[in-house]
Design a protein around this motif. Structure first.
Motif, short mmCIF file in Angstrom:
data_model
loop_
_atom_site.label_atom_id
_atom_site.label_comp_id
_atom_site.label_asym_id
_atom_site.label_seq_id
_atom_site.Cartn_x
_atom_site.Cartn_y
_atom_site.Cartn_z
N LYS A 197 -66.95 -27.10 -3.52
CA LYS A 197 -66.56 -25.78 -3.17
C LYS A 197 -65.81 -25.71 -1.89
O LYS A 197 -64.81 -24.70 -1.87
N GLU A 198 -65.90 -26.62 -0.95
CA GLU A 198 -65.04 -26.54 0.24
C GLU A 198 -63.68 -26.80 0.09
O GLU A 198 -62.71 -25.85 0.51
N TYR A 199 -63.29 -27.85 -1.01
CA TYR A 199 -61.83 -28.09 -1.22
C TYR A 199 -61.47 -27.41 -2.46
O TYR A 199 -60.11 -27.70 -2.86
N ASN A 200 -62.31 -26.41 -2.96
CA ASN A 200 -61.81 -25.76 -4.40
C ASN A 200 -61.46 -26.85 -5.27
O ASN A 200 -60.41 -26.60 -6.04
N LEU A 201 -62.14 -27.44 -5.70
CA LEU A 201 -61.93 -28.73 -6.59
C LEU A 201 -62.34 -28.13 -8.01
O LEU A 201 -63.22 -27.57 -8.15
N VAL A 202 -61.71 -28.63 -9.14
CA VAL A 202 -62.01 -28.43 -10.58
C VAL A 202 -62.90 -29.63 -11.14
O VAL A 202 -62.26 -30.97 -11.11
N THR A 203 -63.98 -29.11 -11.82
CA THR A 203 -64.80 -30.36 -12.23
C THR A 203 -64.27 -30.53 -13.97
O THR A 203 -64.21 -29.41 -14.44
N LEU A 204 -64.35 -31.63 -14.34
CA LEU A 204 -64.16 -31.77 -15.82
C LEU A 204 -65.66 -31.95 -16.65
O LEU A 204 -66.44 -32.72 -16.32
N GLU A 205 -65.41 -31.62 -17.77
CA GLU A 205 -66.73 -31.47 -18.60
C GLU A 205 -66.95 -33.01 -19.17
O GLU A 205 -65.95 -33.42 -19.74
N ASP A 206 -67.95 -33.48 -19.17
CA ASP A 206 -68.18 -34.69 -19.74
C ASP A 206 -68.38 -34.57 -21.23
O ASP A 206 -69.88 -34.64 -21.71
N ASP A 207 -67.41 -34.16 -22.13
CA ASP A 207 -67.62 -33.91 -23.45
C ASP A 207 -68.17 -35.05 -24.38
O ASP A 207 -68.61 -34.57 -25.48
N LYS A 208 -68.24 -36.13 -24.20
CA LYS A 208 -68.87 -37.09 -24.85
C LYS A 208 -70.29 -37.63 -24.21
O LYS A 208 -70.63 -38.40 -24.68
N HIS A 209 -70.60 -36.83 -23.08
CA HIS A 209 -71.89 -37.08 -22.58
C HIS A 209 -72.32 -38.50 -22.38
O HIS A 209 -73.35 -39.10 -22.45
N PHE A 210 -71.27 -38.98 -21.72
CA PHE A 210 -71.37 -40.41 -21.07
C PHE A 210 -72.22 -40.46 -20.04
O PHE A 210 -73.17 -41.47 -19.90
N PHE A 211 -72.39 -39.69 -18.90
CA PHE A 211 -73.30 -39.92 -17.92
C PHE A 211 -74.58 -39.50 -18.21
O PHE A 211 -74.74 -38.38 -19.22
N PRO A 212 -75.52 -40.16 -17.86
CA PRO A 212 -77.28 -39.83 -17.92
C PRO A 212 -77.38 -38.27 -17.37
O PRO A 212 -76.80 -38.09 -16.42
N PRO A 213 -78.36 -37.89 -17.95
CA PRO A 213 -78.48 -36.45 -17.47
C PRO A 213 -79.46 -36.67 -16.35
O PRO A 213 -80.38 -37.44 -16.10
N TYR A 214 -79.30 -35.65 -15.19
CA TYR A 214 -80.03 -35.72 -14.11
C TYR A 214 -80.55 -34.41 -13.63
O TYR A 214 -80.30 -33.84 -12.57
N GLY A 215 -81.05 -34.03 -14.66
CA GLY A 215 -81.76 -32.60 -14.40
C GLY A 215 -82.61 -32.60 -13.27
O GLY A 215 -83.48 -33.60 -12.93
N ALA A 216 -82.83 -31.63 -12.42
CA ALA A 216 -83.73 -31.59 -11.27
C ALA A 216 -84.99 -30.91 -11.61
O ALA A 216 -84.92 -29.69 -11.90
#
Length: 300
Positions: free
Chosen positions: A220-239
């Motif tokens: 948010k500080e640097y107003n960066l754009v995040t990209l969707e992991d459309d192939k769900h490569f990264f493990p879920p890290y639900g909190a």
């Protein structure tokens, strides 16, 4: 003999009083959390929510190390509640799994059942946010290449310099080697970098794209754009919060109270709350109180 009997009785009474004093502060439940702003804010939410809606007193135990330290504190009953545990972290660390489903619901069920069976702890439903790996770029780069999801990088990755923490570049199962196979492309250059430095590096244009954390306030500080992991490569890290089952038996109202936060905090909201603590330097206790009041969970 009479004096010895009196002395013994006095000793018994003093001991009883000491024991009562030790246990007495009444209903005290200890909430453990790591040193990050995210964990501190959520711990404050739990404390204020519980105390405002019950006669249970809580104590925060902060500054804990990684998940193994938190888990050990839970097992030793030094704390009874973990303010936040992350699905992917507990699957690999606490449960020692090397492979598991990356479907969020399947991974959640796996960690919930595993933690219940192995540690006799209840894994609650998610607060609503994931603190997982994400690729992020500057807004002008996203607009230039029309980037919305990771697959959109395929046509441009060869021109890009990507920065990431060094371990991820080398990890076999969930690191760069596996990422290249899953998405079918690689970056023209990779630069190992401390995670704390990647945000400024991409903002200044030293690199084109970085691997970051999804709730980091610097997005948010640097107003960066995040990209969707459309192939769900990264493990879920639900909190989620995690609580000892014996504590829930002792204080059954805790489950209903803690569940009031289920689904209430999505990823953009958590990022904004972290921003208030990290960048605006607001008190985590006040951040937590304002959020709970706005949600109607406590009174002003």
């Amino acid at each position: 003999m009479r004096y010895r009997w009196i002395s013994s009785m006095i000793l018994i009474v003093i001991t009883a009083l000491l024991v009562a004093g030790c246990g007495g502060g009444g209903n005290v439940v200890k909430i453990g959390h790591q040193a990050t702003s995210e964990q501190t804010i959520i711990a404050q939410m739990l404390k204020q929510l519980i105390e405002a809606n019950s006669d249970i007193k809580t104590e925060l135990v902060g500054g804990l190390g990684g998940t193994p330290v938190v888990l050990k504190a839970m097992q030793n009953n030094d704390i009874q509640i973990s303010a936040i545990r992350y699905v992917g972290t507990d699957l690999t660390s606490s449960l020692g799994l090397k492979e598991f489903s990356k479907d969020p619901q399947e991974a959640f069920d796996l960690v919930k059942n595993g933690v219940a069976e192995k540690f006799d702890q209840l894994w609650f439903p998610s607060y609503g946010f994931d603190n997982t790996y994400i690729f992020t770029v500057r807004k002008d780069v996203a607009e230039k290449y029309n980037l919305h999801k990771i697959s959109d990088l395929a046509a441009h990755a060869k021109e890009m310099n990507m920065a990431s923490d060094a371990p991820w570049l080398e990890r076999t199962n969930d690191g760069y080697p596996a990422f290249k196979k899953e998405y079918g492309f690689e970056f023209g250059k990779t630069t190992p970098m401390d995670i704390g430095l990647v945000y400024k590096a991409v903002d200044k244009g030293d690199v084109d794209i970085v691997l970051a954390y999804s709730t980091d306030s610097r997005l948010k500080e640097y107003n960066l754009v995040t990209l969707e992991d459309d192939k769900h490569f990264f493990p879920p890290y639900g909190a989620s919060p995690v609580v000892r089952n014996d504590t829930l038996k002792q204080y059954p109202q805790l489950e209903e109270l803690i569940n009031k936060l289920t689904g209430k905090i999505d990823t953009p909201t958590m990022t904004a709350l972290n921003y208030q603590a990290d960048i605006e330097k607001l008190d985590p206790a006040e951040i937590a109180k304002k959020f709970l009041v706005e949600q109607g969970l406590i009174k002003q």
